[in-house]
Design a protein around this motif. Structure first.
Motif, PDB file in Angstrom:
ATOM      1  N   ALA A 141      43.700  47.791  39.040  1.00  0.00           N
ATOM      2  CA  ALA A 141      43.409  47.311  40.536  1.00  0.00           C
ATOM      3  C   ALA A 141      44.757  47.157  41.332  1.00  0.00           C
ATOM      4  O   ALA A 141      44.710  47.542  42.421  1.00  0.00           O
ATOM      5  CB  ALA A 141      42.483  45.626  40.256  1.00  0.00           C
ATOM      6  N   ILE A 142      45.727  46.445  40.844  1.00  0.00           N
ATOM      7  CA  ILE A 142      47.052  46.576  41.475  1.00  0.00           C
ATOM      8  C   ILE A 142      47.407  47.948  41.670  1.00  0.00           C
ATOM      9  O   ILE A 142      48.019  48.422  42.898  1.00  0.00           O
ATOM     10  CB  ILE A 142      48.264  45.708  40.727  1.00  0.00           C
ATOM     11  N   GLY A 143      47.428  48.626  40.753  1.00  0.00           N
ATOM     12  CA  GLY A 143      47.817  50.053  40.734  1.00  0.00           C
ATOM     13  C   GLY A 143      47.204  50.960  42.120  1.00  0.00           C
ATOM     14  O   GLY A 143      47.766  51.774  42.497  1.00  0.00           O
ATOM     15  N   ILE A 144      45.967  50.756  42.318  1.00  0.00           N
ATOM     16  CA  ILE A 144      45.154  51.687  43.248  1.00  0.00           C
ATOM     17  C   ILE A 144      45.332  50.589  44.321  1.00  0.00           C
ATOM     18  O   ILE A 144      44.619  51.291  45.477  1.00  0.00           O
ATOM     19  CB  ILE A 144      43.876  51.925  42.726  1.00  0.00           C
ATOM     20  N   GLY A 145      46.094  49.826  44.501  1.00  0.00           N
ATOM     21  CA  GLY A 145      46.222  49.230  45.793  1.00  0.00           C
ATOM     22  C   GLY A 145      45.241  47.958  46.243  1.00  0.00           C
ATOM     23  O   GLY A 145      45.138  47.581  47.404  1.00  0.00           O
ATOM     24  N   ILE A 146      44.415  47.414  45.447  1.00  0.00           N
ATOM     25  CA  ILE A 146      43.348  46.387  45.873  1.00  0.00           C
ATOM     26  C   ILE A 146      44.206  45.246  45.981  1.00  0.00           C
ATOM     27  O   ILE A 146      45.153  44.838  45.110  1.00  0.00           O
ATOM     28  CB  ILE A 146      42.474  46.400  44.623  1.00  0.00           C
ATOM     29  N   ASP A 147      43.786  44.334  46.664  1.00  0.00           N
ATOM     30  CA  ASP A 147      44.323  43.060  46.884  1.00  0.00           C
ATOM     31  C   ASP A 147      43.746  42.075  46.195  1.00  0.00           C
ATOM     32  O   ASP A 147      42.404  41.685  46.600  1.00  0.00           O
ATOM     33  CB  ASP A 147      44.103  42.562  48.479  1.00  0.00           C
ATOM     34  N   VAL A 148      44.295  42.073  44.909  1.00  0.00           N
ATOM     35  CA  VAL A 148      43.503  41.412  44.029  1.00  0.00           C
ATOM     36  C   VAL A 148      43.487  39.616  44.183  1.00  0.00           C
ATOM     37  O   VAL A 148      42.947  38.962  43.699  1.00  0.00           O
ATOM     38  CB  VAL A 148      44.209  41.156  42.745  1.00  0.00           C
ATOM     39  N   GLU A 149      44.306  39.244  45.213  1.00  0.00           N
ATOM     40  CA  GLU A 149      44.269  37.952  45.629  1.00  0.00           C
ATOM     41  C   GLU A 149      43.218  37.193  46.643  1.00  0.00           C
ATOM     42  O   GLU A 149      42.710  36.105  46.748  1.00  0.00           O
ATOM     43  CB  GLU A 149      45.533  37.532  46.623  1.00  0.00           C
ATOM     44  N   GLU A 150      42.432  38.191  47.361  1.00  0.00           N
ATOM     45  CA  GLU A 150      41.443  38.208  48.052  1.00  0.00           C
ATOM     46  C   GLU A 150      40.091  37.559  47.376  1.00  0.00           C
ATOM     47  O   GLU A 150      39.873  37.832  46.314  1.00  0.00           O
ATOM     48  CB  GLU A 150      40.938  39.451  48.897  1.00  0.00           C
ATOM     49  N   PRO A 151      39.363  36.572  48.261  1.00  0.00           N
ATOM     50  CA  PRO A 151      38.374  35.994  47.508  1.00  0.00           C
ATOM     51  C   PRO A 151      37.063  36.906  47.359  1.00  0.00           C
ATOM     52  O   PRO A 151      36.133  36.555  46.469  1.00  0.00           O
ATOM     53  CB  PRO A 151      37.965  35.012  48.610  1.00  0.00           C
ATOM     54  N   MET A 152      37.187  38.070  47.885  1.00  0.00           N
ATOM     55  CA  MET A 152      35.885  39.224  47.458  1.00  0.00           C
ATOM     56  C   MET A 152      35.983  39.772  46.486  1.00  0.00           C
ATOM     57  O   MET A 152      37.172  40.136  46.038  1.00  0.00           O
ATOM     58  CB  MET A 152      35.955  40.316  48.604  1.00  0.00           C
ATOM     59  N   GLY A 153      35.144  40.006  45.247  1.00  0.00           N
ATOM     60  CA  GLY A 153      35.089  40.386  44.108  1.00  0.00           C
ATOM     61  C   GLY A 153      35.069  41.801  44.044  1.00  0.00           C
ATOM     62  O   GLY A 153      34.583  42.633  45.039  1.00  0.00           O
ATOM     63  N   ASN A 154      35.914  42.617  43.264  1.00  0.00           N
ATOM     64  CA  ASN A 154      35.963  44.065  43.209  1.00  0.00           C
ATOM     65  C   ASN A 154      35.860  44.263  41.988  1.00  0.00           C
ATOM     66  O   ASN A 154      36.295  43.837  40.731  1.00  0.00           O
ATOM     67  CB  ASN A 154      37.499  44.512  43.397  1.00  0.00           C
ATOM     68  N   MET A 155      34.831  45.357  41.470  1.00  0.00           N
ATOM     69  CA  MET A 155      34.583  45.771  40.232  1.00  0.00           C
ATOM     70  C   MET A 155      35.382  47.033  39.812  1.00  0.00           C
ATOM     71  O   MET A 155      35.625  47.792  40.552  1.00  0.00           O
ATOM     72  CB  MET A 155      33.293  46.189  39.789  1.00  0.00           C
ATOM     73  N   ILE A 156      36.108  46.929  38.581  1.00  0.00           N
ATOM     74  CA  ILE A 156      37.056  48.050  38.409  1.00  0.00           C
ATOM     75  C   ILE A 156      36.373  48.305  36.585  1.00  0.00           C
ATOM     76  O   ILE A 156      35.923  47.728  36.096  1.00  0.00           O
ATOM     77  CB  ILE A 156      38.532  47.338  37.809  1.00  0.00           C
ATOM     78  N   ILE A 157      36.322  49.628  36.616  1.00  0.00           N
ATOM     79  CA  ILE A 157      35.955  50.402  35.512  1.00  0.00           C
ATOM     80  C   ILE A 157      37.191  51.342  35.048  1.00  0.00           C
ATOM     81  O   ILE A 157      37.305  52.212  35.752  1.00  0.00           O
ATOM     82  CB  ILE A 157      34.664  51.260  35.813  1.00  0.00           C
TER      83      ILE A 157
END
Length: 202
Positions: A141-157
């Motif tokens: 997630a960090i590597g592809i530039g997602i803001d991991v601190e934000e409250p919105m959920g992101n699914m990573i596979i």
């Protein structure tokens, strides 16, 4: 002043391949495999050279894949493999001073505390002075530039060689995750079986 004596590296210790990143560049990308002498236990080859021997060795040489399903299956072989791959960073040149290594290592999200300890111990025996572990979905997630601190959920596979990691990340942590031990190696095997059955291709 003392940065010369320190080296920071990131290691993606994979079932199929191991990557080492240094100064934001991939400096080592090798198959996770070693070849050893059965009689003496001496290392013969690591990475691509060992892969070329895989399935073609005589009885005195055996090839070992130290990781299975994303975790260390052979502690000694993993340690030797990490050590040799770290040497590849400087193209095998002998250094007058051995730098103090800070390592960040990716681990599957579903591994046990015992398996985590095995990874850390292997890295420390291979020369790591400060070893940190990061879960693979978080690193991806960090590597592809997602803001991991934000409250919105992101699914990573993250589909690797031995495990597929599925995780939902929000607020700087993994909310829920599943580590499935079906991944690239199984896909490769299934494709080989299909080609063998349907087209008689070995």
């Amino acid at each position: 002043m003392f940065s010369f004596f320190k080296q920071e590296i990131a290691i993606d210790l994979g079932t199929a391949n191991t990557l080492i990143i240094h100064n934001d560049k991939v400096v080592v990308d090798e198959p996770s495999i070693v070849a050893v002498d059965r009689r003496t236990g001496k290392l013969i080859a690591v990475g691509k050279k060992a892969m070329q021997m895989h399935g073609k060795t005589h009885e005195d040489i055996k090839t070992i894949r130290p990781l299975r399903d994303g975790v260390i299956a052979d502690f000694h072989a993993a340690e030797v493999m990490i050590k040799e791959m770290i040497k590849m960073i400087n193209n095998g040149k002998r250094q007058f001073f051995q730098p103090s290594l800070t390592m960040v290592i990716c681990i599957p999200s579903g591994i046990t505390e015992v398996e985590k300890r095995a990874v850390k111990d292997s890295a420390e025996h291979a020369g790591g002075k400060d070893v940190r572990l990061i879960q693979e979905p978080m690193a991806a997630a960090i590597g592809i530039g997602i803001d991991v601190e934000e409250p919105m959920g992101n699914m990573i596979i993250d589909i690797g060689g031995g495990t597929s990691e599925i995780a939902v990340i929000a607020l700087g942590g993994i909310v829920c995750n599943r580590s499935i031990r079906v991944a690239g190696d199984d896909f490769t095997s299934d494709i080989e079986d299909y080609m063998r059955r349907q087209h008689n291709i070995l």
